[in-house]
Write an enzyme that holds these catalytic residues in place. Structure first.
Site, short mmCIF file in Angstrom:
data_model
loop_
_atom_site.label_atom_id
_atom_site.label_comp_id
_atom_site.label_asym_id
_atom_site.label_seq_id
_atom_site.Cartn_x
_atom_site.Cartn_y
_atom_site.Cartn_z
N GLU A 54 2.06 1.82 -3.48
CA GLU A 54 1.00 2.38 -4.31
C GLU A 54 0.95 3.90 -4.17
OE1 GLU A 54 -3.34 3.58 -3.57
OE2 GLU A 54 -3.00 1.53 -2.88
N HIS A 55 1.06 4.39 -2.92
CA HIS A 55 1.06 5.84 -2.69
C HIS A 55 2.28 6.50 -3.35
CE1 HIS A 55 -1.98 6.95 0.56
NE2 HIS A 55 -2.24 5.68 0.29
N HIS A 104 0.83 -1.20 0.00
CA HIS A 104 0.00 0.00 0.00
C HIS A 104 0.87 1.26 0.00
CE1 HIS A 104 -2.29 3.14 2.28
NE2 HIS A 104 -3.15 2.88 1.32
N GLU A 144 -4.14 8.10 7.37
CA GLU A 144 -5.12 7.16 6.82
C GLU A 144 -5.38 6.02 7.81
OE1 GLU A 144 -5.84 4.46 2.76
OE2 GLU A 144 -3.96 5.56 3.05
#
Length: 420
Positions: free
Chosen positions: A50-51, A47, A127
């Site tokens: 991905e950022h 993840h 997040e």
């Protein structure tokens, strides 16, 4: 029109489907690298990666990445799941080459600037904090952990903050080296697309990648477990899961029909019994998630501290009754809902591109839509009842509870009530 598939010499697969009459297209890269491909010390890195793809490449800054797509009125995004990471864009037909250039750039040429890593680390920590403050988000992570303890399938996709706080540039580069090989990549596009043009551009962008050995994931093992977090909240959150077929198992269609009839809409058994008749909740539903080697049917509801015990008990009672009482009309309605959802979704180029990528990853081909419809239609009342009976009779289960749940029944209590 039927999908077209081309595989480059190094293993990159390119699949497209033209949709006549559309003026736009969706195009993206799906990579077989998600949360379940991480080692324990890497949890959350897929993840994070991905950022970081949007934080700058060798030829574009993060702002230039966003401007390149938004200047032509399109949008670009990404997501990480347990089995895949996707980078995709939606643009008008004339801008498909631009979208593919930007997507290939962020996948192949990220610079992982240490300053940007620190900025995005803070974004991801926010997040994570937001997810922890959202009960009907975090409870599903806890349910996954209870169902698949001490294994990659059970870990949070976001990862724990203590690990995210330590990731460095070398960690990101190592994960890319391990999992972003050409054999793991699928380029999918749908809408106003020309297959041959996309293949030519993809060959230029990805053709130089060297094959790697690939990396297999740890097999998932569903293990009954419970996680209960007592906290002073307005609602008691209840999530119950049962092991279900993986997507390679033909029985996955039976599981989907059963879940839809049980709690997939306003006419479903759980919605009618617990919300409409008893008023025990505002939200209640069931859904099926399928993976390569496992699956999980989840039932979720939110209720009050005083009514959590009744809600949990009536939920398993309705599951038990469905094994004996599920009617032909309920099965027909559930089949119709599933087919309509499938066919309506295919009117979107974004949904169609994702379907192309996912089916190619699963089967190595893209089955015709009619094949999926036929499999749904083949589900019978008897097969659904048998599936319900097997779940009630001893399928592995997991339970997550959050909020004022001190008086909620334990998983063992619910299992005994199902078996009685």
């Amino acid at each position: 029109m039927s999908p077209r598939l081309t595989t480059l010499e190094n293993g990159v697969r390119i699949v497209t489907e033209a949709m006549p009459g559309l003026m736009s297209a969706s195009i993206g890269i799906w990579i077989g690298a998600g949360g379940r491909h991480e080692r324990l010390e890497q949890n959350g890195i897929a993840h994070f990666l991905e950022h970081m793809a949007f934080k700058g490449t060798k030829k574009r800054s993060s702002l230039q990445i966003a401007e390149a797509i938004e200047d032509v009125g399109g949008y670009i995004n990404a997501y990480t799941s347990r089995e895949m990471t996707a980078y995709y864009a939606r643009v008008l037909a004339n801008d498909v080459p631009l979208a593919l250039d930007v997507i290939s750039d962020i996948v192949l040429n990220p610079v992982f600037d240490p300053k940007e890593i620190e900025v995005e680390r803070h974004v991801i920590l926010q997040e994570i904090g937001q997810a922890l403050d959202t009960p009907d988000d975090v409870i599903f992570d806890w349910l996954q952990e209870a169902a698949y303890p001490d294994q990659p399938m059970g870990r949070s996709i976001l990862g724990p903050s203590e690990r995210v706080s330590r990731f460095q540039r070398d960690d990101l580069q190592d994960f890319v080296g391990e999992h972003y090989g050409p054999e793991q990549m699928i380029l999918a596009a749908a809408g106003a697309v020309d297959h041959d043009s996309i293949v030519a551009q993809a060959r230029e962008a990805f053709g130089g990648l060297k094959r790697g050995g690939g990396w297999t994931h740890e097999a998932a093992a569903f293990a009954s477990g419970e996680k209960r977090v007592v906290k002073d909240l307005e609602q008691a959150h209840f999530a119950l899961a049962f092991e279900s077929p993986g997507y390679r198992d033909d029985a996955v269609y039976t599981a989907q029909v059963f879940s839809t009839a049980l709690g997939g809409g306003m006419s479903s058994r759980l919605f009618q019994k617990l919300r409409e008749e008893r008023g025990l909740c505002y939200t209640i539903f069931s859904q099926v998630g399928a993976y390569d080697d496992t699956g999980m049917m989840t039932i979720y509801a939110g209720t009050s501290a005083e009514e959590i015990s009744d809600l949990a008990g009536l939920t398993v009672d309705e599951m038990k009754r469905s094994a004996d009482e599920m009617s032909e009309a309920e099965i027909a309605r559930a089949r119709a809902q599933l087919k309509a959802g499938l066919l309506m979704g295919l009117e979107s180029p974004s949904a169609r591109a994702e379907r192309l990528a996912r089916l190619l990853a699963i089967w190595g081909r893209v089955p015709e839509v009619e094949e999926a419809v036929a499999r749904i239609d083949a589900v019978t009342r008897d097969s659904v009842r048998d599936h319900a009976a097997a779940m009630a009779g001893g399928a592995p289960a997991a339970l997550a509870l959050y909020g004022p749940v001190a008086r909620a029944p334990a998983l063992d209590d619910l299992r005994r009530r199902l078996a009685a």
